[in-house]
Design a protein around this motif. Sequence first.
Motif, PDB file in Angstrom:
ATOM      1  N   CYS A  10       0.845  -1.195   0.000  1.00  0.00           N
ATOM      2  CA  CYS A  10       0.000   0.000   0.000  1.00  0.00           C
ATOM      3  C   CYS A  10       0.880   1.244   0.000  1.00  0.00           C
ATOM      4  CB  CYS A  10      -0.908  -0.015   1.238  1.00  0.00           C
ATOM      5  SG  CYS A  10      -1.920   1.457   1.425  1.00  0.00           S
ATOM      6  N   THR A  11       0.505   2.236  -0.806  1.00  0.00           N
ATOM      7  CA  THR A  11       1.220   3.516  -0.822  1.00  0.00           C
ATOM      8  C   THR A  11       0.314   4.679  -0.429  1.00  0.00           C
ATOM      9  OG1 THR A  11       0.772   3.725  -3.187  1.00  0.00           O
ATOM     10  CG2 THR A  11       2.892   2.787  -2.563  1.00  0.00           C
ATOM     11  N   SER A  12      -0.962   4.412  -0.194  1.00  0.00           N
ATOM     12  CA  SER A  12      -1.892   5.471   0.224  1.00  0.00           C
ATOM     13  C   SER A  12      -1.792   5.675   1.727  1.00  0.00           C
ATOM     14  CB  SER A  12      -3.332   5.088  -0.149  1.00  0.00           C
ATOM     15  OG  SER A  12      -4.260   5.923   0.515  1.00  0.00           O
ATOM     16  N   ILE A  13      -1.450   6.880   2.155  1.00  0.00           N
ATOM     17  CA  ILE A  13      -1.264   7.148   3.581  1.00  0.00           C
ATOM     18  C   ILE A  13      -2.578   6.988   4.338  1.00  0.00           C
ATOM     19  CG2 ILE A  13      -1.534   9.621   3.183  1.00  0.00           C
ATOM     20  CD1 ILE A  13       0.471   7.838   5.982  1.00  0.00           C
ATOM     21  N   LEU A  14      -3.709   7.366   3.734  1.00  0.00           N
ATOM     22  CA  LEU A  14      -4.995   7.241   4.420  1.00  0.00           C
ATOM     23  C   LEU A  14      -5.349   5.774   4.651  1.00  0.00           C
ATOM     24  CD1 LEU A  14      -7.497   8.590   5.602  1.00  0.00           C
ATOM     25  CD2 LEU A  14      -8.505   8.581   3.298  1.00  0.00           C
ATOM     26  N   THR A  15      -5.215   4.959   3.610  1.00  0.00           N
ATOM     27  CA  THR A  15      -5.501   3.525   3.747  1.00  0.00           C
ATOM     28  C   THR A  15      -4.529   2.877   4.714  1.00  0.00           C
ATOM     29  OG1 THR A  15      -6.356   3.451   1.487  1.00  0.00           O
ATOM     30  CG2 THR A  15      -5.747   1.351   2.482  1.00  0.00           C
ATOM     31  N   LEU A  16      -3.257   3.235   4.593  1.00  0.00           N
ATOM     32  CA  LEU A  16      -2.237   2.646   5.456  1.00  0.00           C
ATOM     33  C   LEU A  16      -2.518   2.953   6.924  1.00  0.00           C
ATOM     34  CD1 LEU A  16       1.574   2.768   4.709  1.00  0.00           C
ATOM     35  CD2 LEU A  16       0.711   3.090   7.010  1.00  0.00           C
ATOM     36  N   ARG A  17      -2.849   4.203   7.226  1.00  0.00           N
ATOM     37  CA  ARG A  17      -3.107   4.572   8.622  1.00  0.00           C
ATOM     38  C   ARG A  17      -4.303   3.812   9.182  1.00  0.00           C
ATOM     39  NH1 ARG A  17      -6.523   7.365  11.655  1.00  0.00           N
ATOM     40  NH2 ARG A  17      -5.706   8.300  13.591  1.00  0.00           N
ATOM     41  N   ASN A  18      -5.379   3.725   8.410  1.00  0.00           N
ATOM     42  CA  ASN A  18      -6.550   3.013   8.891  1.00  0.00           C
ATOM     43  C   ASN A  18      -6.262   1.540   9.148  1.00  0.00           C
ATOM     44  OD1 ASN A  18      -8.234   5.231   8.954  1.00  0.00           O
ATOM     45  ND2 ASN A  18      -9.002   4.937   6.877  1.00  0.00           N
ATOM     46  N   LEU A  19      -5.444   0.937   8.297  1.00  0.00           N
ATOM     47  CA  LEU A  19      -5.060  -0.448   8.525  1.00  0.00           C
ATOM     48  C   LEU A  19      -4.276  -0.592   9.829  1.00  0.00           C
ATOM     49  CD1 LEU A  19      -3.996  -1.484   4.909  1.00  0.00           C
ATOM     50  CD2 LEU A  19      -5.918  -2.426   6.205  1.00  0.00           C
ATOM     51  N   LEU A  20      -3.395   0.367  10.094  1.00  0.00           N
ATOM     52  CA  LEU A  20      -2.584   0.294  11.307  1.00  0.00           C
ATOM     53  C   LEU A  20      -3.429   0.471  12.570  1.00  0.00           C
ATOM     54  CD1 LEU A  20       0.633   2.296  10.333  1.00  0.00           C
ATOM     55  CD2 LEU A  20       0.421  -0.163  10.634  1.00  0.00           C
ATOM     56  N   VAL A  21      -4.319   1.451  12.572  1.00  0.00           N
ATOM     57  CA  VAL A  21      -5.065   1.732  13.810  1.00  0.00           C
ATOM     58  C   VAL A  21      -6.185   0.740  14.055  1.00  0.00           C
ATOM     59  CG1 VAL A  21      -4.495   4.185  13.698  1.00  0.00           C
ATOM     60  CG2 VAL A  21      -6.652   3.379  12.718  1.00  0.00           C
ATOM     61  N   GLU A  22      -6.646   0.046  13.009  1.00  0.00           N
ATOM     62  CA  GLU A  22      -7.770  -0.864  13.166  1.00  0.00           C
ATOM     63  C   GLU A  22      -7.354  -2.329  13.274  1.00  0.00           C
ATOM     64  OE1 GLU A  22     -10.763   0.093  13.677  1.00  0.00           O
ATOM     65  OE2 GLU A  22     -10.525   2.231  13.228  1.00  0.00           O
ATOM     66  N   THR A  23      -6.088  -2.652  13.020  1.00  0.00           N
ATOM     67  CA  THR A  23      -5.647  -4.052  13.026  1.00  0.00           C
ATOM     68  C   THR A  23      -4.313  -4.155  13.759  1.00  0.00           C
ATOM     69  OG1 THR A  23      -4.281  -3.992  11.007  1.00  0.00           O
ATOM     70  CG2 THR A  23      -6.682  -4.259  10.721  1.00  0.00           C
ATOM     71  N   ASP A  24      -3.744  -5.346  13.762  1.00  0.00           N
ATOM     72  CA  ASP A  24      -2.429  -5.569  14.370  1.00  0.00           C
ATOM     73  C   ASP A  24      -1.305  -5.485  13.339  1.00  0.00           C
ATOM     74  OD1 ASP A  24      -3.311  -5.824  16.950  1.00  0.00           O
ATOM     75  OD2 ASP A  24      -3.446  -8.015  16.907  1.00  0.00           O
ATOM     76  N   MET A  25      -1.534  -4.768  12.262  1.00  0.00           N
ATOM     77  CA  MET A  25      -0.506  -4.638  11.234  1.00  0.00           C
ATOM     78  C   MET A  25       0.629  -3.730  11.698  1.00  0.00           C
ATOM     79  SD  MET A  25      -2.538  -4.550   7.613  1.00  0.00           S
ATOM     80  CE  MET A  25      -3.509  -5.969   7.093  1.00  0.00           C
ATOM     81  N   ILE A  26       1.784  -3.952  11.095  1.00  0.00           N
ATOM     82  CA  ILE A  26       3.002  -3.180  11.370  1.00  0.00           C
ATOM     83  C   ILE A  26       3.480  -2.581  10.052  1.00  0.00           C
ATOM     84  CG2 ILE A  26       5.441  -3.347  12.070  1.00  0.00           C
ATOM     85  CD1 ILE A  26       4.547  -5.646  13.929  1.00  0.00           C
ATOM     86  N   ALA A  27       4.045  -1.390  10.112  1.00  0.00           N
ATOM     87  CA  ALA A  27       4.564  -0.748   8.901  1.00  0.00           C
ATOM     88  C   ALA A  27       5.790   0.074   9.242  1.00  0.00           C
ATOM     89  CB  ALA A  27       3.505   0.136   8.263  1.00  0.00           C
ATOM     90  N   ALA A  28       6.606   0.341   8.238  1.00  0.00           N
ATOM     91  CA  ALA A  28       7.734   1.259   8.370  1.00  0.00           C
ATOM     92  C   ALA A  28       7.311   2.606   7.813  1.00  0.00           C
ATOM     93  CB  ALA A  28       8.948   0.728   7.614  1.00  0.00           C
TER      94      ALA A  28
END
Length: 309
Positions: free
Chosen positions: A233-251
């Motif tokens: 994913c390169t969309s900051i909005l989608t990426l943020r929602n995935l992070l705050v709503e799940t146990d995903m990790i990102a750099a």
Amino acid sequence: MDAPRLLDGRLKLRHLRLVDALSEHGSVVGAAAHLRVTQPVLTRALRDLEEILGVSLYDRGPRGITPTLYGSAFTEHARTVLAQLTQAGRHLAELADAGLGTVTVGTHLAGSNLLLPRAIAALKSDRPHLTVVIHEASPEALLADLQAGRVDFVVGRLTGVPAHGTVQRRLYDEPVRLVARRGHPSHRLADPTVADLIDYPWVLPGTETALRRELEQVFLRHDLPLPANRIECTSILTLRNLLVETDMIAALPMLIAQDDARLRPLPISLEPMSHTVGVTGPAERTLSPSAHALLEHLDAVAAGLISPR
């Protein structure tokens, strides 16, 4: 190719738009839809253009078209001409009314959460009737937009060597950190490592990005495969929602996590990974007064952003 033949009146502006669209979309179908013409009309125009130039511009294949050496070279020149004409129109409009104008800026992950919004807010405070258009896309797509004049400049991570026809302007350096939501199970680990996180779901940048290549090196240095459970994913909005709503990790660039109450960096060093954030602009194209005004605000905002090392 006899250069004066390009000035004998047969070459039209539509031919330049044609090669720009074909090179961008990689297919006759996609280019025709973008230009809102039928495929036979586009194919005929391409055939006419190749006859004018005396060379083949594209190789046709089952999965679309690929620019030849001539096609890549002519596309670059076509985009330069289109960009200059776009800029000329904006310049004339601003001369007619200095309070109006439009600046179009491309952005990707770095700089999109604090730097650009604050600079735009300051600009609109000074010039409320100026229109700001934001294009969010991958670095590669934004480079094509920059070359074609669809954006005035790009705000984001700077590459080591500027792409042909562009110049870079450094604003600040920003470390990259591993980030998860507050309350993520990994925050309970006393001294987590990358290996401790490998079984969590991850959000990774697209394969075409520099950040993705650097992350692959991180896993390689730790003798680890890429996370099996991952999305790109390169969309900051989608990426943020995935992070705050799940146990995903990102750099992510440090300032994105630092400014978000629902995200928290993990105490894992990714040195020497860092972002140099700045502006990528055209090397030979004159920017409009509106674009220069936004650049001035970007400089002022960047001066107040302190990036911990």
